[in-house]
Design a protein around this motif. Structure first.
Motif, PDB file in Angstrom:
ATOM      1  N   ASN A   4      -6.353  -5.816 -19.212  1.00 55.53           N
ATOM      2  CA  ASN A   4      -5.357  -6.872 -19.013  1.00 55.53           C
ATOM      3  C   ASN A   4      -4.079  -6.356 -18.350  1.00 55.53           C
ATOM      4  O   ASN A   4      -3.045  -7.021 -18.386  1.00 55.53           O
ATOM      5  CB  ASN A   4      -5.015  -7.546 -20.340  1.00 55.53           C
ATOM      6  CG  ASN A   4      -4.200  -6.653 -21.264  1.00 55.53           C
ATOM      7  OD1 ASN A   4      -4.389  -5.437 -21.282  1.00 55.53           O
ATOM      8  ND2 ASN A   4      -3.303  -7.249 -22.028  1.00 55.53           N
ATOM      9  N   GLU A   5      -4.142  -5.193 -17.725  1.00 59.25           N
ATOM     10  CA  GLU A   5      -2.944  -4.578 -17.146  1.00 59.25           C
ATOM     11  C   GLU A   5      -2.298  -5.451 -16.077  1.00 59.25           C
ATOM     12  O   GLU A   5      -1.080  -5.414 -15.875  1.00 59.25           O
ATOM     13  CB  GLU A   5      -3.302  -3.209 -16.560  1.00 59.25           C
ATOM     14  CG  GLU A   5      -2.108  -2.411 -16.074  1.00 59.25           C
ATOM     15  CD  GLU A   5      -2.478  -0.993 -15.679  1.00 59.25           C
ATOM     16  OE1 GLU A   5      -1.557  -0.215 -15.381  1.00 59.25           O
ATOM     17  OE2 GLU A   5      -3.689  -0.658 -15.667  1.00 59.25           O
ATOM     18  N   PHE A   6      -3.102  -6.247 -15.386  1.00 62.60           N
ATOM     19  CA  PHE A   6      -2.582  -7.093 -14.314  1.00 62.60           C
ATOM     20  C   PHE A   6      -2.893  -8.574 -14.558  1.00 62.60           C
ATOM     21  O   PHE A   6      -3.061  -9.339 -13.627  1.00 62.60           O
ATOM     22  CB  PHE A   6      -3.164  -6.643 -12.968  1.00 62.60           C
ATOM     23  CG  PHE A   6      -2.831  -5.216 -12.624  1.00 62.60           C
ATOM     24  CD1 PHE A   6      -1.579  -4.878 -12.131  1.00 62.60           C
ATOM     25  CD2 PHE A   6      -3.759  -4.208 -12.822  1.00 62.60           C
ATOM     26  CE1 PHE A   6      -1.264  -3.572 -11.821  1.00 62.60           C
ATOM     27  CE2 PHE A   6      -3.450  -2.885 -12.519  1.00 62.60           C
ATOM     28  CZ  PHE A   6      -2.197  -2.567 -12.025  1.00 62.60           C
ATOM     29  N   TYR A  19       1.824  -5.668 -22.198  1.00 62.57           N
ATOM     30  CA  TYR A  19       2.954  -4.926 -22.767  1.00 62.57           C
ATOM     31  C   TYR A  19       3.342  -3.792 -21.825  1.00 62.57           C
ATOM     32  O   TYR A  19       2.610  -2.821 -21.674  1.00 62.57           O
ATOM     33  CB  TYR A  19       2.557  -4.401 -24.146  1.00 62.57           C
ATOM     34  CG  TYR A  19       3.653  -3.670 -24.901  1.00 62.57           C
ATOM     35  CD1 TYR A  19       4.997  -3.980 -24.713  1.00 62.57           C
ATOM     36  CD2 TYR A  19       3.323  -2.682 -25.827  1.00 62.57           C
ATOM     37  CE1 TYR A  19       5.987  -3.320 -25.428  1.00 62.57           C
ATOM     38  CE2 TYR A  19       4.302  -2.022 -26.549  1.00 62.57           C
ATOM     39  CZ  TYR A  19       5.637  -2.328 -26.343  1.00 62.57           C
ATOM     40  OH  TYR A  19       6.617  -1.666 -27.054  1.00 62.57           O
ATOM     41  N   ASP A  20       4.520  -3.911 -21.205  1.00 60.54           N
ATOM     42  CA  ASP A  20       5.001  -2.940 -20.234  1.00 60.54           C
ATOM     43  C   ASP A  20       6.214  -2.181 -20.767  1.00 60.54           C
ATOM     44  O   ASP A  20       6.842  -2.577 -21.753  1.00 60.54           O
ATOM     45  CB  ASP A  20       5.398  -3.642 -18.933  1.00 60.54           C
ATOM     46  CG  ASP A  20       4.230  -3.793 -17.977  1.00 60.54           C
ATOM     47  OD1 ASP A  20       3.091  -3.449 -18.354  1.00 60.54           O
ATOM     48  OD2 ASP A  20       4.454  -4.268 -16.846  1.00 60.54           O
ATOM     49  N   LYS A  63      -7.631  -1.199 -28.106  1.00 56.83           N
ATOM     50  CA  LYS A  63      -6.469  -2.009 -28.481  1.00 56.83           C
ATOM     51  C   LYS A  63      -6.063  -2.869 -27.294  1.00 56.83           C
ATOM     52  O   LYS A  63      -5.704  -2.351 -26.237  1.00 56.83           O
ATOM     53  CB  LYS A  63      -5.311  -1.115 -28.906  1.00 56.83           C
ATOM     54  CG  LYS A  63      -4.046  -1.885 -29.282  1.00 56.83           C
ATOM     55  CD  LYS A  63      -2.932  -0.916 -29.687  1.00 56.83           C
ATOM     56  CE  LYS A  63      -1.620  -1.635 -29.951  1.00 56.83           C
ATOM     57  NZ  LYS A  63      -1.662  -2.502 -31.133  1.00 56.83           N
ATOM     58  N   LEU A  64      -6.127  -4.170 -27.476  1.00 58.78           N
ATOM     59  CA  LEU A  64      -5.737  -5.129 -26.439  1.00 58.78           C
ATOM     60  C   LEU A  64      -4.440  -5.799 -26.889  1.00 58.78           C
ATOM     61  O   LEU A  64      -4.391  -6.401 -27.958  1.00 58.78           O
ATOM     62  CB  LEU A  64      -6.842  -6.176 -26.260  1.00 58.78           C
ATOM     63  CG  LEU A  64      -6.571  -7.322 -25.286  1.00 58.78           C
ATOM     64  CD1 LEU A  64      -6.543  -6.808 -23.852  1.00 58.78           C
ATOM     65  CD2 LEU A  64      -7.621  -8.413 -25.434  1.00 58.78           C
ATOM     66  N   THR A  65      -3.392  -5.694 -26.068  1.00 58.74           N
ATOM     67  CA  THR A  65      -2.076  -6.177 -26.466  1.00 58.74           C
ATOM     68  C   THR A  65      -1.451  -7.075 -25.413  1.00 58.74           C
ATOM     69  O   THR A  65      -1.510  -6.783 -24.221  1.00 58.74           O
ATOM     70  CB  THR A  65      -1.125  -4.989 -26.722  1.00 58.74           C
ATOM     71  OG1 THR A  65      -1.640  -4.178 -27.776  1.00 58.74           O
ATOM     72  CG2 THR A  65       0.267  -5.471 -27.110  1.00 58.74           C
ATOM     73  N   TYR A 157      -8.936 -16.022 -24.252  1.00 57.34           N
ATOM     74  CA  TYR A 157      -8.984 -14.901 -23.305  1.00 57.34           C
ATOM     75  C   TYR A 157     -10.048 -13.884 -23.731  1.00 57.34           C
ATOM     76  O   TYR A 157     -10.836 -13.410 -22.911  1.00 57.34           O
ATOM     77  CB  TYR A 157      -7.626 -14.220 -23.209  1.00 57.34           C
ATOM     78  CG  TYR A 157      -7.650 -12.972 -22.351  1.00 57.34           C
ATOM     79  CD1 TYR A 157      -7.527 -13.051 -20.967  1.00 57.34           C
ATOM     80  CD2 TYR A 157      -7.835 -11.718 -22.926  1.00 57.34           C
ATOM     81  CE1 TYR A 157      -7.582 -11.915 -20.174  1.00 57.34           C
ATOM     82  CE2 TYR A 157      -7.891 -10.570 -22.146  1.00 57.34           C
ATOM     83  CZ  TYR A 157      -7.765 -10.674 -20.769  1.00 57.34           C
ATOM     84  OH  TYR A 157      -7.843  -9.533 -19.991  1.00 57.34           O
ATOM     85  N   VAL A 158     -10.060 -13.547 -25.012  1.00 51.17           N
ATOM     86  CA  VAL A 158     -11.046 -12.584 -25.520  1.00 51.17           C
ATOM     87  C   VAL A 158     -12.461 -13.077 -25.259  1.00 51.17           C
ATOM     88  O   VAL A 158     -13.319 -12.322 -24.798  1.00 51.17           O
ATOM     89  CB  VAL A 158     -10.821 -12.336 -27.029  1.00 51.17           C
ATOM     90  CG1 VAL A 158     -11.996 -11.553 -27.630  1.00 51.17           C
ATOM     91  CG2 VAL A 158      -9.512 -11.584 -27.255  1.00 51.17           C
TER      92      VAL A 158
END
Length: 251
Positions: A4-6, A19-20, A63-65, A157-158
């Motif tokens: 989910n980075e982008f 989370y950035d 871990k998905l945040t 989303y998951v």
């Protein structure tokens, strides 16, 4: 997770962003509150440790945040078009941040018991369990149905990205094939009546008694039933950072 980075998730009631580093100062301020530390079973960290945590959470494959922010408001922002990116910095500015939501993945503990009862099979998939954890840090947004809406959006989303989530988890664990998701769970302090009510309203059911730490374990075994109804305005959008922002995050 890198998955989910982008990606940002937008709904009528909330915006979820990865989370950035830019979020750490506000997150750290939240975690200075003893009440939040107690509610999340967290220890106080220094700011430097919080920055290290953010980096490790991004790299972690189990871990998905997402950071929870106030919903998009302009017509262009809330169009729901997957071709319209969310530009980091304004929609997730400190004054718009509300809390965070996470998914932690663990091996399914009963795998060994099942293996003893059944003949071993190299084709049999492994399983894991997902623990859902949500924090609404900004008190003015509590008790208004936001938590329930965020959990619904997050699990939507998951569900839609479960294959990618499990592939990333499997690659990190050197598993021959991605595991299946056996169930979802939430561990909630027995005194947190609002959170217990929230998860029970979504179909989570209590399993066992209150544990040694005063926590109640709630489980959900049918994710497909929960996500059958898509949250209003749900859209997965590109989370865009320009070069200057990326350089600032490395400082």
């Amino acid at each position: 997770m890198r998955l989910n980075e982008f990606t940002a998730v937008s709904t009528a009631k909330a915006l979820l962003v990865p989370y950035d580093r830019r979020h750490v100062l506000t997150y750290h301020a939240w975690m200075e509150d003893p009440a939040i530390q107690e509610a999340t079973a967290s220890e106080r960290l220094t700011l430097d440790e919080e920055y290290e945590n953010q980096e490790s959470w991004r790299a972690s494959h189990d871990k998905l945040t997402f950071i929870i922010c106030q919903p998009l408001v302009s017509s262009s922002e809330s169009s729901g078009s997957t071709s319209t990116p969310i530009r980091a910095g304004e929609p997730d500015a400190p004054e718009k941040m509300v809390g965070d939501i996470n998914l932690f993945l663990y091996p399914y503990e009963d795998d060994e018991e099942e293996d003893e009862a059944e003949p071993p099979s190299s084709a049999a998939p492994a399983f894991c369990v997902g623990e859902v954890d949500i924090m609404i840090a900004d008190q003015q947004h509590r008790g208004r149905g936001l938590g329930r809406a965020v959990v619904q959006a997050f699990l939507q989303y998951v569900s839609r990205n479960l294959g990618g989530i499990m592939r990333e988890y499997a690659e990190d664990k050197d598993m021959a094939s991605p595991p299946g998701l056996k169930l979802l769970m939430a561990k909630i302090n027995q005194g947190n009546g609002k959170s217990l009510t929230l998860f029970k309203s979504l179909g989570f059911e209590q399993e066992g008694e209150v544990n040694y730490f005063g926590e109640v374990k709630l489980v959900l075994r049918r994710l497909d039933e929960l996500v059958a109804e898509v949250p209003e305005g749900y859209a997965e959008l590109v989370y865009s950072r320009d070069q200057t922002q990326d350089e600032e995050q490395q400082i």
